[in-house]
Design an enzyme around this catalytic site. Structure first.
Site, mmCIF file in Angstrom:
data_model
loop_
_atom_site.group_PDB
_atom_site.id
_atom_site.type_symbol
_atom_site.label_atom_id
_atom_site.label_comp_id
_atom_site.label_asym_id
_atom_site.label_seq_id
_atom_site.Cartn_x
_atom_site.Cartn_y
_atom_site.Cartn_z
ATOM 1 N N GLU A 75 4.810 -4.906 6.634
ATOM 2 C CA GLU A 75 4.596 -3.585 6.026
ATOM 3 C C GLU A 75 4.171 -2.591 7.100
ATOM 4 O OE1 GLU A 75 2.383 -3.121 2.288
ATOM 5 O OE2 GLU A 75 1.476 -1.350 3.194
ATOM 6 N N ASP A 81 2.223 -7.445 -12.954
ATOM 7 C CA ASP A 81 2.883 -6.141 -13.117
ATOM 8 C C ASP A 81 3.736 -6.180 -14.373
ATOM 9 O OD1 ASP A 81 1.988 -5.422 -10.594
ATOM 10 O OD2 ASP A 81 3.832 -6.108 -9.620
ATOM 11 N N ASP A 136 -0.154 3.674 1.655
ATOM 12 C CA ASP A 136 1.132 3.380 0.998
ATOM 13 C C ASP A 136 1.942 4.630 0.666
ATOM 14 O OD1 ASP A 136 0.630 0.667 1.119
ATOM 15 O OD2 ASP A 136 -0.079 0.504 -0.944
ATOM 16 N N ASP A 184 8.193 -4.171 3.952
ATOM 17 C CA ASP A 184 7.622 -3.282 2.952
ATOM 18 C C ASP A 184 7.657 -1.889 3.562
ATOM 19 O OD1 ASP A 184 7.323 -5.121 0.982
ATOM 20 O OD2 ASP A 184 5.175 -4.822 0.704
ATOM 21 N N HIS A 203 4.754 -8.524 -9.084
ATOM 22 C CA HIS A 203 3.695 -9.518 -9.255
ATOM 23 C C HIS A 203 3.762 -9.970 -10.713
ATOM 24 C CE1 HIS A 203 1.875 -6.652 -6.350
ATOM 25 N NE2 HIS A 203 1.244 -7.677 -5.836
ATOM 26 N N HIS A 260 0.481 -1.652 7.107
ATOM 27 C CA HIS A 260 -0.430 -2.704 7.556
ATOM 28 C C HIS A 260 -0.427 -2.812 9.079
ATOM 29 C CE1 HIS A 260 -0.076 -4.808 3.364
ATOM 30 N NE2 HIS A 260 -0.519 -3.568 3.306
ATOM 31 N N ASP A 307 -5.258 1.854 3.289
ATOM 32 C CA ASP A 307 -3.873 1.518 2.982
ATOM 33 C C ASP A 307 -3.262 2.581 2.070
ATOM 34 O OD1 ASP A 307 -1.678 -0.088 2.943
ATOM 35 O OD2 ASP A 307 -2.483 -1.535 1.503
#
Ligand code: XLS
Ligand code: CA
Ligand code: CA
Length: 438
Positions: free
Chosen positions: A267, A103, A308, A295, A100, A270, A306
């Site tokens: 993802e 980031d 991750d 993802d 991003h 998700h 989420d």
């Protein structure tokens, strides 16, 4: 400065090794169905999690030090992060990164100043890319952190906020093109709502489409030839996220004539949140010609958020690669949008997270190719639907049968024959044969 000096370059040692810093399955030059593992699996490092996430959660502060020896939220810190990122990718043999805008640098007081910072870091990153041969998989803009986006970005009630989001997207696209990125992602961010009592849903959806069209036009005008992606997610942060799942996103893209420029970035986590399996979301994307990128992570069915996590569920990675192989591969890649668990707070854990993820996908690739070679599942499906290749089935499929003709045919049948067993347990055993059989 080297940040992971005490950690080795990770290479393949085979399934018997107990070296924590070696791959058991990811043997990058191994040929699978005519391509190397590396070609099948373009892995990417998610800048935000790997170089940024220190384990903060809503009950506690960071547990991992991701300052890389510099002051955080400074340009020195941004460069130290980049140094660490490229060193990490080198040691792990990861060829791509995803980012991003925010980031890469800390956000400044003004857009103009943030853009200057982005130019400065882009120059630095470009040098690193040249030195190391590392590439950009995709870029995106962070349109969700800053309080100005509390009501959404493209879906904001306020045109000035929409413009701010558009400006960030423009810059993130500039950077993506500069880095030669394969894709540009629209993750829903805060594009959703909490209550219809304060929401004009139609206006919000139309505006998101306008923003996407503007991005496509601008991207194409500066030479971006890659894919734009929507990354579906059903909830979090908003109660209702507009890009709920693959089917919803595809419907939206088609309704707004964006489907030629967009594909989906699916993802795993998700999919779980949407109440779907990962392979369901991949299949929906693939059959609509919109499977773009992945993802690569894992959710937790016991938790409603989420998480991750780094993927280790081999059923999931196998069934994922089965979809990818059948679809002829990805135009994007496999981005580890994954972070270490909060108590796994060392650089060693960062390495082991990626090794776990890469090995899980490598083993999934091996097993998926074996499933294809085994052929029992594909053959069963072919046989199960074989009635549609001749007789009345073929006529219906060709569009030549009328409802009257079909009705006459049904009447003539008397009692139709049993459609046949779905043999799910048998097929699950086939899957286990391939996964665990000798
Ligand atoms: C958040 C998303 C995010 C996108 C990039 O849930 O997964 O990480 O992939 O903005
Ligand atoms: Ca993601
Ligand atoms: Ca996620």
């Amino acid at each position: 400065m080297e940040h992971f000096k005490h950690l080795p370059k990770v290479s393949y040692e085979g399934v018997k090794t107990r070296n924590p810093y070696a791959f058991r399955y990811y043997d990058e030059n191994r040929m699978i169905l005519g391509k190397t593992m590396k070609e099948h699996l373009p892995f990417a490092m998610a800048w935000w999690h790997n170089l940024g996430a220190g384990g903060r959660d809503m009950f506690g502060d960071e547990t991992a030090d991701k300052s890389f020896g510099a002051l955080k939220k400074t340009m020195d810190g941004a460069k130290a992060k980049a140094d660490a990122g490229f060193e990490f990718m080198e040691k792990l043999g990861v060829d791509y990164f995803c980012f991003h805008d925010l980031d890469l640098v800390p956000e400044a007081e003004t857009l103009a100043e943030t853009n200057d910072r982005l130019d400065e870091i882009a120059e630095y990153i470009e040098l690193k890319m040249k030195e190391t041969g590392k590439k950009c998989l995709w870029g995106t803009a962070n349109l969700f952190n800053n309080p100005r986006f509390m009501n959404g970005a493209g879906s904001s009630n306020c045109p000035d906020i929409f413009c701010f989001a558009a400006a960030q997207i423009k810059k993130a696209l500039d950077l993506t093109v500069r880095f030669g990125g394969r894709g540009y992602v629209f993750w829903g961010g805060r594009e959703g709502y909490e209550t219809l009592l304060n929401t004009d849903m139609k206006l919000e959806l139309d505006n998101i489409a306008i923003l996407m069209k503007l991005a496509v036009d601008y991207g194409r005008s500066i030479g971006f030839t890659g894919d734009f992606y929507i990354e579906p997610k059903p909830k979090e942060p908003m109660k209702h996220q507009y890009d709920f799942d693959a089917a919803t996103a595809i419907g939206f893209l088609r309704a707004h004539k964006l489907d030629k420029d967009f594909k989906l970035n699916i993802e795993a986590n998700h999919a779980t949140l949407a109440g779907h399996t990962f392979n369901h979301e991949l299949r929906v994307s693939a059959i609509n010609g919109m499977l773009g990128s992945i993802d690569a992570n894992q959710g937790d069915t016991l938790l409603g958020w989420d998480t991750d996590e780094f993927p280790f569920d081999i059923y999931e990675t196998t069934l994922c690669l089965y979809e990818v192989l059948k679809a002829g591969g990805l135009t994007g890649g496999f981005n580890f949008d994954a972070k270490n668990r909060r108590p796994s707070n060392t650089p060693e854990d960062m390495f082991e997270g990626y090794i776990l993820g890469m090995d899980s996908f490598a083993l999934g690739l091996l097993k998926a190719s074996q499933l294809i070679e085994d052929g029992r599942i594909e053959n069963f499906i072919k046989e199960r639907y074989s009635g549609w290749t001749s007789g009345i089935g073929a006529e219906i499929r060709s569009g030549n049968a009328t409802l009257k003709a079909i009705s006459d045919y049904a009447v003539s049948l008397g009692t139709p024959k049993d459609p046949g067993s779905g043999r799910q347990e048998h097929l699950e055993r086939v899957l286990n044969d391939v996964l665990f059989g000798g």
